[in-house]
Design a protein around this motif. Sequence first.
Motif, PDB file in Angstrom:
ATOM      1  N   SER A 169      17.604 -43.555   8.521  1.00  0.00           N
ATOM      2  CA  SER A 169      17.048 -42.520   9.384  1.00  0.00           C
ATOM      3  C   SER A 169      15.521 -42.470   9.304  1.00  0.00           C
ATOM      4  N   VAL A 170      14.955 -42.928   8.196  1.00  0.00           N
ATOM      5  CA  VAL A 170      13.494 -42.961   8.092  1.00  0.00           C
ATOM      6  C   VAL A 170      12.934 -43.996   9.068  1.00  0.00           C
ATOM      7  N   MET A 171      13.491 -45.203   9.032  1.00  0.00           N
ATOM      8  CA  MET A 171      13.062 -46.257   9.959  1.00  0.00           C
ATOM      9  C   MET A 171      13.242 -45.819  11.413  1.00  0.00           C
ATOM     10  N   LEU A 172      14.431 -45.298  11.730  1.00  0.00           N
ATOM     11  CA  LEU A 172      14.714 -44.886  13.100  1.00  0.00           C
ATOM     12  C   LEU A 172      13.864 -43.693  13.517  1.00  0.00           C
ATOM     13  N   GLY A 173      13.611 -42.789  12.578  1.00  0.00           N
ATOM     14  CA  GLY A 173      12.786 -41.629  12.892  1.00  0.00           C
ATOM     15  C   GLY A 173      11.377 -42.021  13.305  1.00  0.00           C
ATOM     16  N   PHE A 174      10.764 -42.935  12.567  1.00  0.00           N
ATOM     17  CA  PHE A 174       9.419 -43.386  12.940  1.00  0.00           C
ATOM     18  C   PHE A 174       9.446 -44.104  14.293  1.00  0.00           C
ATOM     19  N   ALA A 175      10.501 -44.870  14.571  1.00  0.00           N
ATOM     20  CA  ALA A 175      10.607 -45.545  15.860  1.00  0.00           C
ATOM     21  C   ALA A 175      10.736 -44.528  16.997  1.00  0.00           C
ATOM     22  N   VAL A 176      11.518 -43.476  16.781  1.00  0.00           N
ATOM     23  CA  VAL A 176      11.653 -42.428  17.799  1.00  0.00           C
ATOM     24  C   VAL A 176      10.323 -41.697  17.987  1.00  0.00           C
ATOM     25  N   PHE A 177       9.619 -41.429  16.899  1.00  0.00           N
ATOM     26  CA  PHE A 177       8.291 -40.813  17.027  1.00  0.00           C
ATOM     27  C   PHE A 177       7.377 -41.690  17.876  1.00  0.00           C
ATOM     28  N   ALA A 178       7.447 -43.016  17.678  1.00  0.00           N
ATOM     29  CA  ALA A 178       6.623 -43.926  18.478  1.00  0.00           C
ATOM     30  C   ALA A 178       6.936 -43.769  19.956  1.00  0.00           C
ATOM     31  N   MET A 179       8.236 -43.723  20.299  1.00  0.00           N
ATOM     32  CA  MET A 179       8.623 -43.531  21.696  1.00  0.00           C
ATOM     33  C   MET A 179       8.116 -42.199  22.236  1.00  0.00           C
ATOM     34  N   ASN A 180       8.213 -41.159  21.426  1.00  0.00           N
ATOM     35  CA  ASN A 180       7.752 -39.835  21.866  1.00  0.00           C
ATOM     36  C   ASN A 180       6.260 -39.826  22.167  1.00  0.00           C
ATOM     37  N   PHE A 181       5.485 -40.478  21.305  1.00  0.00           N
ATOM     38  CA  PHE A 181       4.040 -40.505  21.528  1.00  0.00           C
ATOM     39  C   PHE A 181       3.686 -41.365  22.742  1.00  0.00           C
ATOM     40  N   PHE A 182       4.484 -42.396  23.022  1.00  0.00           N
ATOM     41  CA  PHE A 182       4.244 -43.159  24.239  1.00  0.00           C
ATOM     42  C   PHE A 182       4.453 -42.281  25.470  1.00  0.00           C
ATOM     43  N   VAL A 183       5.464 -41.407  25.415  1.00  0.00           N
ATOM     44  CA  VAL A 183       5.729 -40.507  26.538  1.00  0.00           C
ATOM     45  C   VAL A 183       4.556 -39.562  26.761  1.00  0.00           C
ATOM     46  N   THR A 184       4.022 -39.021  25.688  1.00  0.00           N
ATOM     47  CA  THR A 184       2.918 -38.056  25.815  1.00  0.00           C
ATOM     48  C   THR A 184       1.568 -38.733  26.016  1.00  0.00           C
ATOM     49  N   GLY A 185       1.552 -40.069  26.047  1.00  0.00           N
ATOM     50  CA  GLY A 185       0.318 -40.794  26.300  1.00  0.00           C
ATOM     51  C   GLY A 185      -0.529 -41.057  25.079  1.00  0.00           C
ATOM     52  N   HIS A 186      -0.020 -40.754  23.879  1.00  0.00           N
ATOM     53  CA  HIS A 186      -0.768 -41.001  22.639  1.00  0.00           C
ATOM     54  C   HIS A 186      -0.340 -42.363  22.077  1.00  0.00           C
ATOM     55  N   ASP A 187      -0.823 -43.414  22.745  1.00  0.00           N
ATOM     56  CA  ASP A 187      -0.357 -44.764  22.414  1.00  0.00           C
ATOM     57  C   ASP A 187      -0.789 -45.214  21.015  1.00  0.00           C
ATOM     58  N   LEU A 188      -1.943 -44.795  20.581  1.00  0.00           N
ATOM     59  CA  LEU A 188      -2.409 -45.200  19.248  1.00  0.00           C
ATOM     60  C   LEU A 188      -1.535 -44.583  18.159  1.00  0.00           C
ATOM     61  N   LEU A 189      -1.186 -43.304  18.314  1.00  0.00           N
ATOM     62  CA  LEU A 189      -0.276 -42.683  17.360  1.00  0.00           C
ATOM     63  C   LEU A 189       1.089 -43.349  17.409  1.00  0.00           C
ATOM     64  N   GLY A 190       1.528 -43.719  18.610  1.00  0.00           N
ATOM     65  CA  GLY A 190       2.794 -44.432  18.736  1.00  0.00           C
ATOM     66  C   GLY A 190       2.768 -45.761  18.010  1.00  0.00           C
ATOM     67  N   ALA A 191       1.661 -46.477  18.120  1.00  0.00           N
ATOM     68  CA  ALA A 191       1.542 -47.764  17.429  1.00  0.00           C
ATOM     69  C   ALA A 191       1.584 -47.573  15.916  1.00  0.00           C
ATOM     70  N   ILE A 192       0.903 -46.538  15.418  1.00  0.00           N
ATOM     71  CA  ILE A 192       0.920 -46.273  13.976  1.00  0.00           C
ATOM     72  C   ILE A 192       2.337 -45.957  13.515  1.00  0.00           C
TER      73      ILE A 192
END
Length: 564
Positions: A169-192
């Motif tokens: 769930s840790v790995m998947l959680g960070f991946a989901v956070f990346a998708m969420n930040f892509f939606v909100t337009g925060h691509d750099l946070l998504g990449a991190i």
Amino acid sequence: MHEEGFRSWVVPTAVTAAVLYKWCIGLGSYSGQATPPMYGDYEAQRHWMELTIHLPISQWYKYDLEYWGLDYPPLTAYISWFFGILGSRINPSWFALDKSRGIETGGSKLFMRVSVLIADTLIYVPSLVMLIRTWHAQRSTRTQNLALLVLLFHPALLLVDFGHFQYNSVMLGFAVFAMNFFVTGHDLLGAICFVLSLGFKQMALYYAPAIGAYLLSKCLYLGLSQGFSLFVRLAVVTTLSFLVLFSPWLPPFASLFSIADPVTRIFPFNRGLFEDKVANFWCASDVVLKWRRWVSKETLVRLSAGLTAIGFAPAVIGLIYGGWVMSGLGRGDGTRAKSPTLQLLPYALLTSSMSFFLFSFQVHEKTILLPLMPLTLLLSGSTPDSATYEIGALVNNVAVFSMWPLLRRDGLAVQYVALLVFWNRLIGNNPFRKPQSLFHYLSLVIYSGAVILHALELLVTPPARYPDLFPVLNVLLSTPIFGLTWLWSIKRGVEVSWAMGGLGTRKSGLDKKLDDKSDSAVHVTGARTQSLGFAQGRRRPQFRAASVDYATSGPASDIPSSRP
């Protein structure tokens, strides 16, 4: 609770119920319980806590590799160190170097189970709450909360993390956070966040082609000036994130050659094509072809890499081509403008991860969790009469069934049955309902085959010549479903790309037309974000979505809605 005016209590109540449910699963046995000398994944995770708190970092990837040597990326090691420090403050005997191997006291087991709950609650659960507020932003609050329930009680993940014992769930959680930040337009946070997902488990590489292609398509969409600027910033942020994670094995903290220690442990090509019976192409075809008898290990590595690349190529090409076709349409702040290829991302993630699961090297049965994540996200926003709902329900059930040999070995039969029954009831799915379509007949055949195989395994002893008869039959039943899901994800990617204009000619605005078979998201930009699963394939007359200017930063355009 909505009707009684307790709407604000729905999410906290759902999360609390999920925590209690996960705790109940953890009351059962786990991987390797009372099975010396190596025990199982539970002991591996505990042992990593032990060695990280007692040894210098330079020895983490070198120490006694024959006994659960550390073979996950550095973020796993750092989190293991944190929990090891915390546990040793409570009782040092739980993590005494070498002396605590195989320890199974009540206190140590309680601490280990709690550590999974803590990691899951702090990382994965918040990512899901953020997801329903971003990808499902255009849906009603009731629909968002129902989607959260579907995701919180995902049976495969709960059985693996809280039954078998891991921290996926840790790995998947960070991946989901990346998708969420892509939606909100925060691509750099998504990449991190995606780097953190990779830094926790190397299996997150299953998503890398889709994530990389999406970000490249975003750069193309923004045009030469803003797109190049975003590309440079993404490259710098990603590189720095990896350097920070691996810094203890890089100059000036260590010699340059020290980086080989974690890298060679993280990518174990010397182990061979596969070990256990996994429902993928190699294990299924090995029943007849016996790959390892006539093909060298080096050839198999190259063949596996080639097939995997071919498998995820449609998703990568679709994203990049879509960004190129609409290049130069993005205006304003390059990090906040939304790319229309975003709605392709869930399907691309499914295509990419399922390709890795089916064709890549050293796949374990538990890695089906990676394709299940984007598929379940799509399922969570679908209606019961949509193709996405039917496929998502079937594949999730088959995925849990494919892990049955592992769960049976771990003594998790009761949890296996209970979670399948509960989750299907939760989403309103009756696997044995009266068939009404060709797909329903196929599903009924698959479900019936699974039940029959369980009954045979319970009543019949396999012949001595074929001790793995039932696991092999499990593989042969499950693999075609995963293969068809991979093909379906490619088909859906093409359909969504066509609907959004990605396969057409360049336009200054997108006139989208979604037919009755479409279950793609309608993408809008600005203060409101897109809804994953909007217009999810209900059998109803066509409607024409309003044109959307992707460069605007104001409120979303009014689009015909079919909210429940």
